[in-house]
Design a protein around this motif. Sequence first.
Motif, PDB file in Angstrom:
ATOM      1  N   UNK A   1       0.503  -1.058  -9.042  1.00 33.39           N
ATOM      2  CA  UNK A   1      -0.775  -1.052  -8.325  1.00 33.39           C
ATOM      3  C   UNK A   1      -1.777  -1.989  -8.989  1.00 33.39           C
ATOM      4  N   UNK A   2      -1.432  -2.497 -10.178  1.00 34.43           N
ATOM      5  CA  UNK A   2      -2.333  -3.428 -10.879  1.00 34.43           C
ATOM      6  C   UNK A   2      -2.060  -4.848 -10.406  1.00 34.43           C
TER       7      UNK A   2
ATOM      8  N   UNK B   1       0.850  -1.186   0.000  1.00 38.68           N
ATOM      9  CA  UNK B   1       0.000   0.000   0.000  1.00 38.68           C
ATOM     10  C   UNK B   1       0.891   1.243   0.000  1.00 38.68           C
ATOM     11  N   UNK B   2       0.293   2.399  -0.255  1.00 43.78           N
ATOM     12  CA  UNK B   2       1.046   3.652  -0.166  1.00 43.78           C
ATOM     13  C   UNK B   2       1.597   3.787   1.248  1.00 43.78           C
TER      14      UNK B   2
ATOM     15  N   UNK C   1      -3.467   3.420  10.612  1.00 40.10           N
ATOM     16  CA  UNK C   1      -4.234   4.615  10.928  1.00 40.10           C
ATOM     17  C   UNK C   1      -3.864   5.170  12.307  1.00 40.10           C
TER      18      UNK C   1
ATOM     19  N   UNK D   1      -3.273  -6.690   3.437  1.00 43.28           N
ATOM     20  CA  UNK D   1      -3.280  -5.265   3.752  1.00 43.28           C
ATOM     21  C   UNK D   1      -4.369  -4.933   4.763  1.00 43.28           C
ATOM     22  N   UNK D   2      -5.467  -5.649   4.703  1.00 43.76           N
ATOM     23  CA  UNK D   2      -6.581  -5.336   5.597  1.00 43.76           C
ATOM     24  C   UNK D   2      -6.162  -5.540   7.054  1.00 43.76           C
TER      25      UNK D   2
ATOM     26  N   UNK E   1      -3.598  -9.687  -1.722  1.00 49.48           N
ATOM     27  CA  UNK E   1      -3.180  -8.357  -1.298  1.00 49.48           C
ATOM     28  C   UNK E   1      -4.165  -7.763  -0.300  1.00 49.48           C
ATOM     29  N   UNK E   2      -5.443  -7.877  -0.625  1.00 51.33           N
ATOM     30  CA  UNK E   2      -6.458  -7.298   0.256  1.00 51.33           C
ATOM     31  C   UNK E   2      -6.437  -7.982   1.625  1.00 51.33           C
TER      32      UNK E   2
END
Lengths: 253, 312, 368
Positions: free
Chosen positions: A198-199, A43-44, A251, A243-244, A239-240
């Motif tokens: 990012x793809x 992720x960024x 945050x 990253x999740x 990835x999701x």
Amino acid sequence: MMPGDKRDIIVVEDLVKRFGSFVANDHLNFRVSRGEIFGFLGANGAGKTTAIRILCGLSKPTSGKVLVAGQDVGTRPEKVKRSIGYMSQRFSLYEDLTVTENIRFYAGIYGLGPALIRERTAALLHRLELEHAADKLISSLPLGWKQKLAFSLAIFHEPAIVFLDEPTGGVDPVTRRQFWDLIYDAASKGITVFVTTHYMDEAEYCDRVCIMVDGRIEALGSPEELKARMGAADMDEVFVKLARKAIPRTEQV
Amino acid sequence: MKTAVRVWELEKRYGSTLALDGLDFSIGSGELFGFIGPDGAGKTSLFRILTTLLLPDRGGAAVLGMDVVRDLREVRKVIGYMPGRFSLYQDLSVKENLSFFATVFGTTVAENYELVRDIYGQIEPYRDRLAGKLSGGMKQKLALSCALIHRPGILILDEPTTGVDAVSRREFWDMLQRLRDEGLTILVSTPYMDEASRCDRVALMQSGRILGMDSPAAIAASFPKPLYKLRAGDMYRLYGALREFPATASVYRFGQDLHLTAGQGMIPDQDLLPYLQAQGLDDVVVAPCTPGIEDCFMELLSENQNQHDARR
Amino acid sequence: MKRFIGFVLKEFRHILRDRRTMLILFGLPVAQLIIFGYVVTNELRDISVAVVDLSRDEATAAITDKVFSSGYFILDAWYPATVDVEALFRQGDIKQVIVFGEDFAGRLQRGETADVQLLADASDANTANLVVNYTSGIIYSYLESRGAQGSMPTALVPLSHMEFNPSLMGVFMFVPGTMALILMLVSAMMTSISIAREKELGTMETLLASPLKPLQIILGKVAPYVALSIINAITIILLGYFVFGVPVKGSVVLLLAECTLFIMLALSLGIFISTISTSQQMAMFISMFALMLPTLLLSGFIFPIENMPAILQWLSYVMPPRWFIVVIKNIMIKGTGFAYVWKETLVMAGMMTLFIVLSLKNFKIRLA
């Protein structure tokens, strides 16, 4: 010479990079072998750009060992820079110079002789079907062509490794795939390709993929291995899922 | 269905380049409408005309029944616009950004808090953090809150998901779909083909033209040729072999598969597999495949290219 | 009105949060005044002077004595009449040669023309001019004290500031100049940069697509700088008064009113620059070349306008600081009233109107 396996063109051991109290790279460990297409995802703000800058000799690691093409990036960044090629998202072509002028400029930086430049320029223009545009200004070319040209220039001096930082952002799907044809060509000639994207479908095109989350490597392996390990149908899902997990922590920073 | 946006014969030129090449379409009230295409397709120019920031060279457009040239002031009151780069003030805090954009439209955060509760609520714990210090996903949420705070009649978002990671992108689309469910008309542009499925209708754009415009399902159903997906141990060799295969119309890498279109008469078991076996590829798996938006885009692109070449 | 206040509030936040802006706003004026005040004064001190005295009588001795006891000059040496003056200058140390003709005292006594030549090294025209003026001033005062009707062979134009600045303190001249420079910098450059920044960051796109009118956007951006610039002007006047002892002989109200006018002029120029530049860098560049350098070079701040070639003198007429400096000098140092500065005031008001009209014409309600 290089310690470890002779085939490892990149060796990263316990790489740490801190900015003040912020740990951008937290004990990274990985190796990339010659001719491999190595995908670097995250992720960024996950620390990808920091790591690439270190591998390219643009930034010093806080601690740890980083060897690129057998040279230590911390102590001999100039040697490293000779053996790599680099292409960023904002590919660094000069818009107000022509195609041939750009080629000549880059070849000059790496000290190629005039005869060699002529020969390789002709070959490059032929391969990209750009002969008719040799004397056109870069600014007049479509985005896709610029991108292919930028990549060809990044490997013009036949480096051992080429780093591609989100090379396909914003281009149409056909051009994106043509771009990957070029990547495969380069890899088949023995050039190691280190690419961020990012793809997620492009992650599938890599031999191995490394996924960074919050400055750490959360997963490393071939797309098949990762999908099997995570029980995912495709890399997007891998990835999701990875990253999740990280979101609450990110945050809180 | 009422019309929210109408565009007719719209043309925009920058010097000798034609950025918008005679667009004609309408978007219904309450639609979540996606403009999908690569950089340079004309998405930003179109949105800037719709938001009164650019003048068309020919043709025109109306937003919520108001002309984007003549009724400039009225249009500006009703649109909620998020430009390509999140245009937030990096040196103002989350809260300060939101209340600034509220004052610009002559309202207050308290007055319309209900509207942004869902989205702003997620970043409210960080309300005193400077916008410049937010992650990409949080910036995106703040920018959306700022565009919504004056209760716009239509939301126009230019590439809101570019440069944002996959997880944040998903969350963002969830938010957009909830806003659509509340009845808001939303126009979104994106270079990511996979986001098409989140829209009610999409327009596929390339070089200032609309290649196709319909619901994602209808676009996929209109794919004109049989489509196969193929996989093998050595994908690189498979790809090379398929490119040489005489019946091949197109072959593209698609994640872990290759997508192949071929002439109508081609029967995989009879024609293709033996050919591949002769090339030493005996572990190939072939299956028919439902086309996605990306397949359609590439097909439309090549059709368009052929037409273009033919015209020349 | 609420929109406007909200806008101004936001603008103040930008300024207060940016350390660099704060430094330029408040550190720079003080630093600049002090630097100019102490270092770059155009006061003369210890200038090497050679003397060729063909008379060697009591008059030439008295004049020489007066010259070298003034503190501005030091005696290099006496030379015979045969000395090569050009060669002396070429050595570089000597800036002036005073040549007394034969029978100086005798001729003075008889009421004839006594010869004294002042030869200055004109390679530095400014210094040369000052040196000659100072020296001739001293000679005049000697002649006056003698009550003699001597006439000088050298054409002497007494510098006007010598009349009003009898102690010849350079710093007096620098307060008005520095004030013009600082106000120009803060007002014009900072506003043009801050508007250009919104364009560059893309926030201008959102502002334009909102119901805000161009005038609201401009006024909202400019208002904080008006306040800050007035504070700056007052700081400079106070610093000048307390640190350098520069008096304000004229009306303080008039002085502040003229400062405010100049600030508005500079702001309107800043807005105009921002309408023609697309990035902060471009705004900075234009401000530098269009404002800073002319303010320094062509306004009479450092180089006297009378000494400039005709074309530059003409050019100086279109430099806003030129008029401001005249006004400030008149009010602060001469103590004159509005009757003496109304022409300059009118010129500044005219310039301001021009820039406002140009900016409003140029400010686009759309992007391209």
